[in-house]
Design a protein around this motif. Structure first.
Motif, PDB file in Angstrom:
ATOM      1  N   ILE A   1       0.883  -1.177   0.094  1.00 30.01           N
ATOM      2  CA  ILE A   1      -0.038   0.071  -0.010  1.00 30.01           C
ATOM      3  C   ILE A   1       0.829   1.203   0.142  1.00 30.01           C
TER       4      ILE A   1
ATOM      5  N   ARG B   1      -3.372   3.561  -2.228  1.00 33.44           N
ATOM      6  CA  ARG B   1      -3.323   2.585  -3.379  1.00 33.44           C
ATOM      7  C   ARG B   1      -2.481   1.377  -2.775  1.00 33.44           C
TER       8      ARG B   1
ATOM      9  N   ASP C   1       0.747   5.315 -12.747  1.00 28.67           N
ATOM     10  CA  ASP C   1      -0.911   5.342 -13.013  1.00 28.67           C
ATOM     11  C   ASP C   1      -1.348   4.215 -13.946  1.00 28.67           C
TER      12      ASP C   1
ATOM     13  N   GLN D   1      -1.097  -3.337 -11.599  1.00 30.35           N
ATOM     14  CA  GLN D   1      -1.751  -2.070 -11.533  1.00 30.35           C
ATOM     15  C   GLN D   1      -1.947  -1.758  -9.967  1.00 30.35           C
ATOM     16  N   TRP D   2      -1.679  -0.523  -9.738  1.00 28.03           N
ATOM     17  CA  TRP D   2      -2.237   0.323  -8.348  1.00 28.03           C
ATOM     18  C   TRP D   2      -3.614   0.699  -8.534  1.00 28.03           C
ATOM     19  N   PHE D   3      -4.359   0.268  -7.294  1.00 26.92           N
ATOM     20  CA  PHE D   3      -5.718   0.785  -7.522  1.00 26.92           C
ATOM     21  C   PHE D   3      -5.898   1.579  -6.215  1.00 26.92           C
ATOM     22  N   PRO D   4      -6.863   2.601  -6.267  1.00 31.63           N
ATOM     23  CA  PRO D   4      -7.061   3.266  -4.981  1.00 31.63           C
ATOM     24  C   PRO D   4      -7.641   2.626  -4.205  1.00 31.63           C
TER      25      PRO D   4
ATOM     26  N   SER E   1     -11.608   2.257  -4.402  1.00 27.93           N
ATOM     27  CA  SER E   1     -12.384   1.728  -5.381  1.00 27.93           C
ATOM     28  C   SER E   1     -12.496   0.151  -5.359  1.00 27.93           C
TER      29      SER E   1
END
Length: 158
Positions: free
Chosen positions: A20, A24, A106, A121-124, A127
């Motif tokens: 984290i 994200r 991003d 991939q980074w995810f918030p 989300s």
């Protein structure tokens, strides 16, 4: 690898990275899958889960991580590609190096498990409730990490 076929499905001992950064979380999936999972891999015989995690992330995305602490021990039961799976997962909070080239990405980026392309991939965190992430308990559990190690028994799709 600590993976074997049983008459009723597959058993796997898996080590998992909880990375984290800036609100994200880092997820990955294979080209063939339509869902996301936490990065990690299979533990080798005689290898600690923490050492296996360091090795797996170095092999897949060429990064040297610091394992901080064990968050969850997860007995995970699920179906994938028509087979039943019984997975024992050790979920560790990790720290990525500040100079790692993908820390602020991003866009998705590639990793590889031998010849299999993995999409990272980074995810918030906000989300995740709407993200096809498995095991599904992570969609809410990643919002507030436990202060101590928690044992979870989870069944997806049963």
């Amino acid at each position: 690898m600590l993976t074997f076929r049983h008459t009723r499905g597959w058993f796997t001992h898996r080590t998992v990275a909880v990375a984290i950064h800036d609100g994200r979380v880092l997820l990955h999936r294979s080209d063939a899958d339509k869902f996301w999972a936490m990065p990690g891999g299979r533990v080798e015989f005689g290898e600690s889960a923490a050492d296996a995690l360091v090795r797996e992330l170095h092999e897949e995305i060429s990064v040297n991580v610091q394992v901080e602490r064990l968050l969850w021990v997860v007995e995970n039961y699920f179906q994938h590609n028509g087979a039943r799976h019984h997975e024992l997962g050790m979920y560790f909070l990790i720290t990525l190096p500040a100079q790692w080239s993908h820390l602020h990405d991003d866009a998705p980026f590639d990793g590889f498990e031998q010849t299999v392309r993995l999409i990272y991939q980074w995810f918030p965190l906000a989300s995740l409730p709407d993200t096809p992430l498995y095991p599904a308990f992570l969609r809410s559990a990643l919002q507030a990490l436990p202060d101590h190690t928690v044992h979870i028994v989870h069944r997806d799709g049963e």
